[in-house]
Scaffold this active site. Structure first.
Site, PDB file in Angstrom:
ATOM      1  N   ASN A 452      77.348  40.346  43.377  1.00  0.00           N
ATOM      2  CA  ASN A 452      77.334  41.123  44.618  1.00  0.00           C
ATOM      3  C   ASN A 452      78.021  40.329  45.724  1.00  0.00           C
ATOM      4  O   ASN A 452      77.524  39.277  46.139  1.00  0.00           O
ATOM      5  CB  ASN A 452      75.898  41.442  45.044  1.00  0.00           C
ATOM      6  CG  ASN A 452      75.849  42.090  46.417  1.00  0.00           C
ATOM      7  OD1 ASN A 452      76.077  43.278  46.557  1.00  0.00           O
ATOM      8  ND2 ASN A 452      75.588  41.295  47.460  1.00  0.00           N
ATOM      9  N   GLU A 453      79.195  40.794  46.145  1.00  0.00           N
ATOM     10  CA  GLU A 453      79.895  40.322  47.331  1.00  0.00           C
ATOM     11  C   GLU A 453      80.358  38.870  47.267  1.00  0.00           C
ATOM     12  O   GLU A 453      80.700  38.273  48.303  1.00  0.00           O
ATOM     13  CB  GLU A 453      79.050  40.559  48.599  1.00  0.00           C
ATOM     14  CG  GLU A 453      78.833  42.041  48.892  1.00  0.00           C
ATOM     15  CD  GLU A 453      78.097  42.316  50.197  1.00  0.00           C
ATOM     16  OE1 GLU A 453      77.658  41.342  50.852  1.00  0.00           O
ATOM     17  OE2 GLU A 453      77.941  43.497  50.556  1.00  0.00           O
ATOM     18  N   ASP A 454      80.432  38.282  46.068  1.00  0.00           N
ATOM     19  CA  ASP A 454      80.932  36.911  45.990  1.00  0.00           C
ATOM     20  C   ASP A 454      82.438  36.848  46.225  1.00  0.00           C
ATOM     21  O   ASP A 454      82.933  35.896  46.843  1.00  0.00           O
ATOM     22  CB  ASP A 454      80.574  36.293  44.636  1.00  0.00           C
ATOM     23  CG  ASP A 454      79.083  36.021  44.518  1.00  0.00           C
ATOM     24  OD1 ASP A 454      78.352  36.280  45.485  1.00  0.00           O
ATOM     25  OD2 ASP A 454      78.644  35.561  43.446  1.00  0.00           O
ATOM     26  N   HIS A 523      82.150  48.176  49.595  1.00  0.00           N
ATOM     27  CA  HIS A 523      80.935  48.174  50.405  1.00  0.00           C
ATOM     28  C   HIS A 523      81.373  48.496  51.825  1.00  0.00           C
ATOM     29  O   HIS A 523      82.107  47.711  52.440  1.00  0.00           O
ATOM     30  CB  HIS A 523      80.238  46.814  50.354  1.00  0.00           C
ATOM     31  CG  HIS A 523      79.652  46.491  49.021  1.00  0.00           C
ATOM     32  ND1 HIS A 523      78.902  45.344  48.785  1.00  0.00           N
ATOM     33  CD2 HIS A 523      79.689  47.151  47.835  1.00  0.00           C
ATOM     34  CE1 HIS A 523      78.519  45.335  47.508  1.00  0.00           C
ATOM     35  NE2 HIS A 523      78.987  46.418  46.922  1.00  0.00           N
TER      36      HIS A 523
END
Length: 903
Positions: A452-454, A523
């Site tokens: 997630n969002e790395d 996102h």
């Protein structure tokens, strides 16, 4: 201790009773659940005696809380008072009798140990573990005492301090993250335990999942299968494998559907495995909710040594064909990101899931079922299990399988630059292998994502990432070495363990940047975070699949009173108090909430209940707008410009203010109902467009705005529909209906299946009355669109469109807003609402004590004159109108409450 000879360690479904008359009915394999007589102590404090654990499985905070040693960290600011717990060393121990072995082996199975732990049996070290996401199995035959009691002791170090030490050994790595201490990146512990922007920091430890003692001669160590469904859906091939330990030589496979054997075969064990392939003709397919039934088969495996049953195992499974379609679009740049289930394109409206508690051992299967049912009842199709939590309990996936809720499963990496030193990579590989094996049989899981969002964090810090560099060894030498995990290690595990599954490098991930709206998923946080755009512009902020977006709101007053130390009498019972702010972990939440409230409505802080209502109304308006505008972009084959929207977030992990649409206690916020309406099978939408009508190119003087209305309809069913379209408009200030209706609207609207259709654009009806000299009269018009069954005139869909921002609208106090509860023959109760003037955001409320007992089918509805709106209700009967109150948006920031029960 509980003994169950039929529990299978890695496949924990209940075992069917399988017997043949010529076989020995006594299984040789036994499992003892070690859940009794557990004690714990602070290992670093000699004065701290062993005390009884409160439950099992458990963690140290639960046990300390149960004994009154720590205050409840969910109350007031007690989180600050318990931080010492996570920096101590804790020991758990129990005793158990040596089982009858009779030449059998014995093993201890630890489903999850949180996190850095040393395990001793009778004083001998048998295990050292450092990853809470990996189950551990240890053969202990030689460590058991020949008679009497054995002592099992688990010593948990401080993962917080150990993480600091590990990070210090690698000073060359970029230790950086969003949320929590950067040392969290060095350890394989649930990352949200370090605190997040919606939850507290509580560094738990302990035996958080079951521990069992197993004795066996031979056993089935794993039971799995791959399913290949023919493109016509008329047949499916199920290739099964049972991995075996021990001397048994045969496995009998049986496939059941609805208690009937539909296929069976006996296979020999060769090189530790028995395999069989079954062809199932005309299979009963598993579908997501609203698209069909959730049919499931059972695969049973019986391990035989001659005539003796040595072991049994069972897996439930669903037969479905899943395709992630990423193809070129017509009339737009980029590719789709589209899930097809059983050849049906699915618009994946749904939500994101975080762990439902910091203390997960106290969540039972029934609560997971309630959460999944809440999502499905809200017409959610997909649930994304977010990468900063845990690989969830079996009960949640089982509920998703049963209810038809698709699952997007993240691997457990979130919002940071993870390291890639050899020991870390080895731990991650074990973790990924173990969890994919554990979960791969669930039909609900349709995609795995690496993190997630790395990648987003990598971009924000300008770390090295060159998509053209395809050498994994180079990735390890870069400032973004975790790329090796997401693009090499995890794909390799998926190909080996679950080759038919879809894997996505991360979320978000797509084009040259994670914000590319034309490829992959995005996102969308430019509403609330980022550039803080107006939510009315969500249509311009779309992507091929929007896997996160959101807006904060306060929970119900009962939830707030629950976390205030003195409840409704607490001196901090007001919106801006330090205790209330403490329960909102989002940085800058005060400014962001104030921005979106002040941009859109008139509001006041007092009474507190009114301010809560205002935050929930804005959240509802914001999220409904997103779903409405993105679903509009679901336009049929080749034009699936947006194929999914997952709101952040469904749930909470503690009682507080966050982006959730239902709070910690499963109490829905108003946005839950707004989303439910937008995800209905048939919906109608409208959007106002204002363009200046300039006299010429050289002046804007005397250039009035000419408002028009765009109208579209979405049909998510799989059949053609045709409905009558009816439009009405009213003067907001007088309640008078405006005539005539637009002349360019069709009487009947044909709707092709599974898409949105643009219907018309027309001039907004305007009132002849003027609010004030020079005022824009469009702010006096509210317009409602209805879809009706042309034969019965039954209402199929409705939508009421208001001028925005609402703060400019002169909302009137209704003189005749009435409600009553009516009962129908089948026992269904409804609240009927009527009004004399247009009313915005009518919310039904009950006394605090009834919040968990009264359930509404809908809420926060817009009312217009001449219409009866009916809302299903459970927990209230006709004549109990006095238990109801009604709140709505008033001009001047009033909070409503002026409604009267009808007689």
């Amino acid at each position: 201790m509980k003994t169950n000879p039929d529990i299978k360690g890695s496949a924990r479904d209940q075992k069917p009773e399988i017997r043949n008359s010529h076989e020995d009915p006594s299984p040789l394999r036994t499992v003892v659940v070690l859940d009794q007589n557990w004690l714990f102590r602070n290992a670093g404090d000699p004065s701290f005696p062993f005390l009884p654990a409160s439950q099992f499985p458990t963690n140290v905070h639960l046990d300390l809380l149960h004994l009154g040693i720590i205050p409840d960290p969910y109350i007031a600011k007690n989180e600050e008072l318990v931080q010492w717990v996570g920096e101590q060393t804790w020991t758990y121990k129990t005793t158990f009798a040596t089982p009858e072995l009779s030449n059998r082996r014995a093993a201890l199975d630890f489903q999850s140990l949180d996190t850095h732990v040393t395990v001793r049996l009778n004083g001998e070290k048998v295990l050292s573990a450092e990853n809470m996401f990996v189950s551990a199995r240890v053969e202990v035959t030689k460590h058991l005492r020949k008679s009497g009691c054995n002592v099992l002791e688990l010593t948990f170090g401080s993962t917080f301090l150990i993480g600091k030490q590990i990070a210090g050994k690698y000073p060359g790595h970029h230790w950086g993250c969003w949320n929590g201490d950067t040392s969290r990146l060095a350890v394989r512990k649930a990352q949200y335990h370090y605190g997040w922007d919606w939850g507290p920091m509580l560094m738990t430890c302990g035996p958080c999942r079951p521990i069992t003692l197993e004795t066996y001669h031979s056993r089935i160590s794993d039971l799995y299968f791959s399913i290949d469904v023919d493109g016509s859906l008329k047949s499916a091939e199920v290739a099964t494998t049972a991995e075996v330990e021990g001397a048994a030589l045969l496995v009998r496979f049986e496939v059941y559907y609805d208690r009937t054997v539909v296929a069976h075969e006996v296979a020999e064990v060769t090189n530790g495995a028995a395999c069989a392939v079954f062809k199932i003709q005309n299979p009963q397919l598993w579908y997501p909710a609203r698209y069909g039934r959730q049919c499931r088969y059972s695969l049973h495996a019986v391990l035989l040594d001659g005539s003796k049953i040595c072991d049994t195992a069972c897996r439930k499974f669903g037969i479905r064909k899943v395709v992630l379609v990423q193809r070129n679009l017509k009339a737009a740049f980029g590719n789709t990101f589209l899930f097809m289930i059983n050849n049906i394109p699915i618009f994946c409206g749904g939500s994101n899931w975080i762990p439902a508690d910091l203390f997960t051992p106290r969540i039972d299967a029934s609560k997971y079922q309630k959460w999944a049912k809440l999502a499905v009842d809200g017409r959610h199709v997909m649930l994304r299990i977010w990468g900063g939590g845990i690989y969830e309990e079996d009960a949640l996936y089982d509920a998703c399988d049963e209810l038809g809720l698709l699952v997007w499963q993240d691997f457990m990496f979130a919002c940071g630059a993870y390291p890639a030193f050899p020991a870390f990579l080895a731990s991650v590989e074990r973790e990924a292998t173990a969890n994919v094996k554990r979960l791969r049989h669930h039909p609900s899981i349709v995609i795995w994502a690496g993190n997630n969002e790395d990648y987003q964090y990598c971009e924000s810090e300008n770390l090295n990432y060159d998509p053209k560099d395809t050498d994994p060894q180079n990735w390890l030498k870069s400032t973004f070495p975790a790329r090796y995990i997401y693009e090499k290690l995890l794909p390799d595990v998926m190909r080996k363990v679950a080759p038919g599954s879809f894997y996505h490098f991360g979320s978000p991930f797509g084009g040259r940047r994670t914000s590319d709206p034309t490829v992959g998923d995005i996102h969308q946080w430019n509403v609330w975070h980022g550039t803080q755009e107006k939510y009315q512009d969500f249509g311009l902020l779309s992507g091929r699949f929007v896997s996160e977006f959101g807006m904060e709101a306060f929970p119900t007053i009962r939830t707030i009173d629950g976390y205030l130390e003195h409840g409704e009498h607490d001196i901090d019972r007001y919106p801006q108090s330090s205790t209330v702010d403490f329960h909102n972990k989002a940085a800058g939440h005060e400014r962001r909430l104030a921005l979106y409230l002040s941009e859109n409505i008139q509001y006041k802080f007092s009474p507190f209940e009114h301010y809560i209502y205002c935050t929930q109304l804005i959240q509802a308006e914001c999220l409904a707008t997103a779903y409405r505008l993105w679903k509009r972009q679901w336009q049929g084959p080749g034009r699936e410009f947006c194929a999914g929207a997952l709101v952040w977030q469904l749930n909470d992990c503690w009682p507080g203010q966050s982006w959730s649409i239902a709070d910690y206690y499963l109490r829905p916020k108003l946005a839950y109902y707004a989303i439910k309406r937008e995800l209905a099978d048939i919906t109608v939408g409208m959007q106002r467009i204002s363009q200046p009508d300039t006299k010429n190119d050289h002046t804007h003087a005397s250039a009035p705005q000419t408002p028009t209305v765009q109208l579209w309809v979405t049909n998510l069913t799989l059949s053609n529909r045709i409905y009558a379209l009816h439009l009405q408009a009213w003067d907001i200030m007088t309640g008078q209906e405006l005539h005539p209706p637009p002349s360019n609207l069709p009487d009947l609207v044909p709707l092709p299946p599974n898409r949105s259709v643009e219907i018309a654009e027309f001039a907004l009806p305007l009132s002849n009355n003027r609010t004030e000299k020079g005022a824009n009269n469009s702010f006096r018009t509210v317009i409602a669109a209805y879809l009706l069954d042309p034969t019965t005139q039954r209402q199929i869909a409705r939508y009421v469109n208001w001028p925005e921002p609402l703060k400019y609208v002169h909302l009137q106090v209704p003189k005749a807003l009435e409600y009553k509860i009516v009962s129908e023959n089948e026992g269904k109760n409804y609240v009927e609402l009527t009004t004399d003037v247009p009313v915005k955001g009518v919310a039904l409320e009950v006394e605090k004590e009834l919040v968990d007992d009264v359930v509404f089918d809908d809420n926060c509805v817009d009312l217009v004159p001449g219409e009866i709106v009916r809302i299903g209700v459970r927990g209230l009967d006709a004549g109990q109108e006095d238990r109801l109150t009604v709140r709505y948006l008033e001009g001047g920031g009033g909070g409503g409450g002026a409604a009267a029960a009808a007689t």
